[in-house]
Design a protein around this motif. Structure first.
Motif, PDB file in Angstrom:
ATOM      1  N   GLU A  36    -120.767 -62.810  11.940  1.00 14.26           N
ATOM      2  CA  GLU A  36    -119.378 -62.692  11.497  1.00 14.26           C
ATOM      3  C   GLU A  36    -118.432 -63.327  12.508  1.00 14.26           C
ATOM      4  O   GLU A  36    -117.446 -63.965  12.136  1.00 14.26           O
ATOM      5  N   LYS A  95    -119.095 -65.819  14.428  1.00 10.15           N
ATOM      6  CA  LYS A  95    -119.274 -67.267  14.412  1.00 10.15           C
ATOM      7  C   LYS A  95    -118.462 -67.932  13.297  1.00 10.15           C
ATOM      8  O   LYS A  95    -118.144 -69.106  13.390  1.00 10.15           O
ATOM      9  N   LYS A  96    -118.173 -67.182  12.255  1.00 13.35           N
ATOM     10  CA  LYS A  96    -117.432 -67.756  11.134  1.00 13.35           C
ATOM     11  C   LYS A  96    -116.009 -68.078  11.564  1.00 13.35           C
ATOM     12  O   LYS A  96    -115.367 -67.330  12.282  1.00 13.35           O
ATOM     13  N   GLY A  97    -115.534 -69.178  11.084  1.00 17.02           N
ATOM     14  CA  GLY A  97    -114.164 -69.559  11.377  1.00 17.02           C
ATOM     15  C   GLY A  97    -113.182 -68.825  10.490  1.00 17.02           C
ATOM     16  O   GLY A  97    -113.557 -68.146   9.538  1.00 17.02           O
ATOM     17  N   ILE A  98    -111.913 -68.990  10.779  1.00 14.58           N
ATOM     18  CA  ILE A  98    -110.871 -68.310  10.014  1.00 14.58           C
ATOM     19  C   ILE A  98    -110.874 -68.776   8.561  1.00 14.58           C
ATOM     20  O   ILE A  98    -110.735 -67.973   7.640  1.00 14.58           O
ATOM     21  N   TRP A  99    -111.042 -70.089   8.326  1.00 13.54           N
ATOM     22  CA  TRP A  99    -111.027 -70.612   6.966  1.00 13.54           C
ATOM     23  C   TRP A  99    -112.194 -70.089   6.143  1.00 13.54           C
ATOM     24  O   TRP A  99    -112.039 -69.782   4.961  1.00 13.54           O
ATOM     25  N   LYS A 100    -113.354 -69.982   6.746  1.00 16.96           N
ATOM     26  CA  LYS A 100    -114.519 -69.456   6.024  1.00 16.96           C
ATOM     27  C   LYS A 100    -114.301 -68.001   5.639  1.00 16.96           C
ATOM     28  O   LYS A 100    -114.603 -67.591   4.520  1.00 16.96           O
ATOM     29  N   LYS A 101    -113.770 -67.198   6.552  1.00 13.44           N
ATOM     30  CA  LYS A 101    -113.505 -65.797   6.265  1.00 13.44           C
ATOM     31  C   LYS A 101    -112.465 -65.656   5.157  1.00 13.44           C
ATOM     32  O   LYS A 101    -112.611 -64.856   4.244  1.00 13.44           O
ATOM     33  N   GLU A 152    -120.280 -68.786   0.868  1.00 10.65           N
ATOM     34  CA  GLU A 152    -119.762 -70.124   1.117  1.00 10.65           C
ATOM     35  C   GLU A 152    -120.611 -71.223   0.484  1.00 10.65           C
ATOM     36  O   GLU A 152    -120.106 -72.219  -0.016  1.00 10.65           O
TER      37      GLU A 152
END
Length: 125
Positions: free
Chosen positions: A102, A104-110, A120
């Protein structure tokens, strides 16, 4: 002879500990599944390569009884990085690994996951 091999593997499975912190990735759970798969006919299972089966059993017994740990004792209970066994176990726990994913995920992915509600890889970019 297959019956005695089957019973030996069952005894090994009973003795092998299960690490509850590694859900789905535990060696004890994998071992139980593999024994059930190989000996699906129970005591009447015919083993193609008897020598390989016995060799595998002996190797697993050595692992379970800490044969090499007692044969080659360590001077300290840390690794070359200085991390203790307890710290390694905490890092490798399934819950902690999920948290790391969690992070590692970027802001856009979240944001995308929250808005779309799908994983995704199903979204076409």
């Amino acid at each position: 002879m297959a019956a005695t091999r089957y019973r030996r593997f069952l005894r090994l499975c009973e003795e092998w500990p299960i690490d509850r912190t590694k859900k789905g990735r535990d060696l004890g759970t994998f071992l139980r599944q593999r024994v059930a798969q190989v000996f699906r006919e129970g005591e009447s299972t015919q083993i193609a390569d008897v020598e390989k089966c016995d060799q595998m059993y002996e190797s697993l017994i050595r692992l379970n009884t800490n044969y090499y740990r007692t044969k080659f004792p360590r001077l300290t209970n840390t690794s070359f990085t200085g991390v203790t066994v307890e710290e390694c176990q905490a890092v490798l726990a399934t819950d902690n690994m999920k948290q790391m994913e969690e992070m590692k995920k970027g802001i856009w992915k979240k944001l995308r996951e929250k808005l779309v509600g799908k994983p995704e890889d199903t979204i076409k970019e």
